[in-house]
Motif scaffolding. Structure first.
Motif, PDB file in Angstrom:
ATOM      1  N   ASP A 102       6.278   2.265   9.329  1.00 30.00           N
ATOM      2  CA  ASP A 102       4.970   1.976   8.587  1.00 30.00           C
ATOM      3  C   ASP A 102       5.273   1.644   7.128  1.00 30.00           C
ATOM      4  O   ASP A 102       4.086   0.739   6.533  1.00 30.00           O
ATOM      5  CB  ASP A 102       4.343   3.384   8.527  1.00 30.00           C
ATOM      6  N   ALA A 103       6.080   2.011   6.463  1.00 30.17           N
ATOM      7  CA  ALA A 103       6.112   1.593   5.076  1.00 30.17           C
ATOM      8  C   ALA A 103       6.542   0.041   5.014  1.00 30.17           C
ATOM      9  O   ALA A 103       5.907  -0.640   4.074  1.00 30.17           O
ATOM     10  CB  ALA A 103       7.537   2.148   4.442  1.00 30.17           C
ATOM     11  N   LYS A 104       7.285  -0.573   6.037  1.00 28.47           N
ATOM     12  CA  LYS A 104       7.672  -1.808   6.039  1.00 28.47           C
ATOM     13  C   LYS A 104       6.267  -2.794   6.230  1.00 28.47           C
ATOM     14  O   LYS A 104       6.077  -3.682   5.728  1.00 28.47           O
ATOM     15  CB  LYS A 104       8.669  -2.324   7.017  1.00 28.47           C
ATOM     16  N   ILE A 105       5.632  -2.212   7.155  1.00 28.62           N
ATOM     17  CA  ILE A 105       4.219  -2.807   7.567  1.00 28.62           C
ATOM     18  C   ILE A 105       3.261  -2.760   6.427  1.00 28.62           C
ATOM     19  O   ILE A 105       2.545  -3.954   5.968  1.00 28.62           O
ATOM     20  CB  ILE A 105       3.578  -2.094   8.675  1.00 28.62           C
ATOM     21  N   ALA A 106       3.180  -1.871   5.702  1.00 31.20           N
ATOM     22  CA  ALA A 106       2.214  -1.596   4.477  1.00 31.20           C
ATOM     23  C   ALA A 106       2.879  -2.391   3.061  1.00 31.20           C
ATOM     24  O   ALA A 106       2.441  -2.133   2.137  1.00 31.20           O
ATOM     25  CB  ALA A 106       1.870  -0.149   4.280  1.00 31.20           C
ATOM     26  N   ASN A 107       4.152  -2.897   3.379  1.00 29.90           N
ATOM     27  CA  ASN A 107       4.778  -3.395   2.318  1.00 29.90           C
ATOM     28  C   ASN A 107       5.136  -2.303   1.103  1.00 29.90           C
ATOM     29  O   ASN A 107       4.906  -2.528  -0.114  1.00 29.90           O
ATOM     30  CB  ASN A 107       4.155  -4.824   1.732  1.00 29.90           C
ATOM     31  N   SER A 109       7.940  -0.109  -1.034  1.00 28.33           N
ATOM     32  CA  SER A 109       9.083  -0.198  -1.278  1.00 28.33           C
ATOM     33  C   SER A 109       9.845   0.970  -0.939  1.00 28.33           C
ATOM     34  O   SER A 109       9.353   2.143  -0.919  1.00 28.33           O
ATOM     35  CB  SER A 109       9.253  -0.601  -2.678  1.00 28.33           C
ATOM     36  N   ASN A 110      11.193   1.230  -0.926  1.00 26.42           N
ATOM     37  CA  ASN A 110      12.135   2.286  -0.527  1.00 26.42           C
ATOM     38  C   ASN A 110      11.983   3.364  -1.760  1.00 26.42           C
ATOM     39  O   ASN A 110      11.854   4.298  -1.340  1.00 26.42           O
ATOM     40  CB  ASN A 110      13.481   1.950  -0.336  1.00 26.42           C
ATOM     41  N   LYS A 111      12.010   2.761  -2.926  1.00 26.83           N
ATOM     42  CA  LYS A 111      11.622   3.647  -4.108  1.00 26.83           C
ATOM     43  C   LYS A 111      10.446   4.548  -3.835  1.00 26.83           C
ATOM     44  O   LYS A 111      10.419   5.533  -4.166  1.00 26.83           O
ATOM     45  CB  LYS A 111      11.631   2.970  -5.392  1.00 26.83           C
ATOM     46  N   GLU A 112       9.374   3.639  -3.429  1.00 25.84           N
ATOM     47  CA  GLU A 112       8.053   4.351  -3.234  1.00 25.84           C
ATOM     48  C   GLU A 112       8.178   5.238  -2.082  1.00 25.84           C
ATOM     49  O   GLU A 112       7.478   6.538  -2.409  1.00 25.84           O
ATOM     50  CB  GLU A 112       6.739   3.357  -3.063  1.00 25.84           C
ATOM     51  N   GLU A 115       9.789   8.225  -3.194  1.00 26.34           N
ATOM     52  CA  GLU A 115       8.913   9.411  -4.437  1.00 26.34           C
ATOM     53  C   GLU A 115       7.955   9.821  -3.411  1.00 26.34           C
ATOM     54  O   GLU A 115       7.562  11.285  -3.810  1.00 26.34           O
ATOM     55  CB  GLU A 115       8.148   8.309  -5.137  1.00 26.34           C
ATOM     56  N   ILE A 116       7.345   9.380  -2.274  1.00 30.46           N
ATOM     57  CA  ILE A 116       6.478  10.136  -1.502  1.00 30.46           C
ATOM     58  C   ILE A 116       7.198  11.370  -0.805  1.00 30.46           C
ATOM     59  O   ILE A 116       6.478  12.513  -0.872  1.00 30.46           O
ATOM     60  CB  ILE A 116       5.936   9.095  -0.403  1.00 30.46           C
ATOM     61  N   LEU A 117       8.363  11.137  -0.523  1.00 30.65           N
ATOM     62  CA  LEU A 117       9.058  12.080   0.189  1.00 30.65           C
ATOM     63  C   LEU A 117       9.509  13.347  -0.669  1.00 30.65           C
ATOM     64  O   LEU A 117       9.228  14.643  -0.418  1.00 30.65           O
ATOM     65  CB  LEU A 117      10.312  11.768   0.807  1.00 30.65           C
ATOM     66  N   GLU A 118       9.984  12.888  -2.080  1.00 32.64           N
ATOM     67  CA  GLU A 118      10.132  14.122  -3.021  1.00 32.64           C
ATOM     68  C   GLU A 118       8.879  14.775  -3.296  1.00 32.64           C
ATOM     69  O   GLU A 118       8.770  16.025  -3.730  1.00 32.64           O
ATOM     70  CB  GLU A 118      10.771  13.132  -4.124  1.00 32.64           C
TER      71      GLU A 118
END
Length: 123
Positions: A102-107, A109-112, A115-118
């Protein structure tokens, strides 16, 4: 314990039973050291063959969710059991893979994403 059998499902009946019991164990609806209904009792309640319920219980035992105690029945094993932990890890990995897709589709970043997970873990 509640089990719903669907004739429209692609899964065989024993698999439907196994999946639903496993989900109830993982969610805590069926607790550790709780005895499951006997194979015969469950078969009668669901209106299915004893062979079908036996297969579901055998699979659950092979996967480390339950143990059969001769003369007493099938009991739910503690969640710290290594086999159950593996099931949790597999579910987590599947969820992470879905989030990454989903993150790849929404462009995003890994960092973002991290951060969401944290942030979610802090809640």
């Amino acid at each position: 314990m509640k089990i719903l059998i669907s004739n429209k499902s692609d899964l065989p009946i024993y698999e439907q039973i196994k999946v639903q019991i496993k989900e109830q164990i993982l969610s805590g609806n069926i607790t550790e050291n709780e005895f499951l209904p006997s194979i015969r009792q469950l078969a009668k309640e669901l209106g299915i063959s004893v062979i079908t319920t036996t297969r579901a219980y055998s699979d659950l035992e092979a996967e480390g969710f339950i143990a059969t105690i001769q003369g007493k029945g099938s009991v739910v094993l503690p969640k710290d059991n290594q086999m159950v932990k593996e099931q949790y890890l597999r579910r987590i990995e599947e969820s992470f893979l879905s989030a990454i897709d989903d993150a790849k589709i929404a462009n995003i970043s890994n960092k973002e994403l991290i951060e969401i997970l944290e942030n979610l873990m802090e809640e």
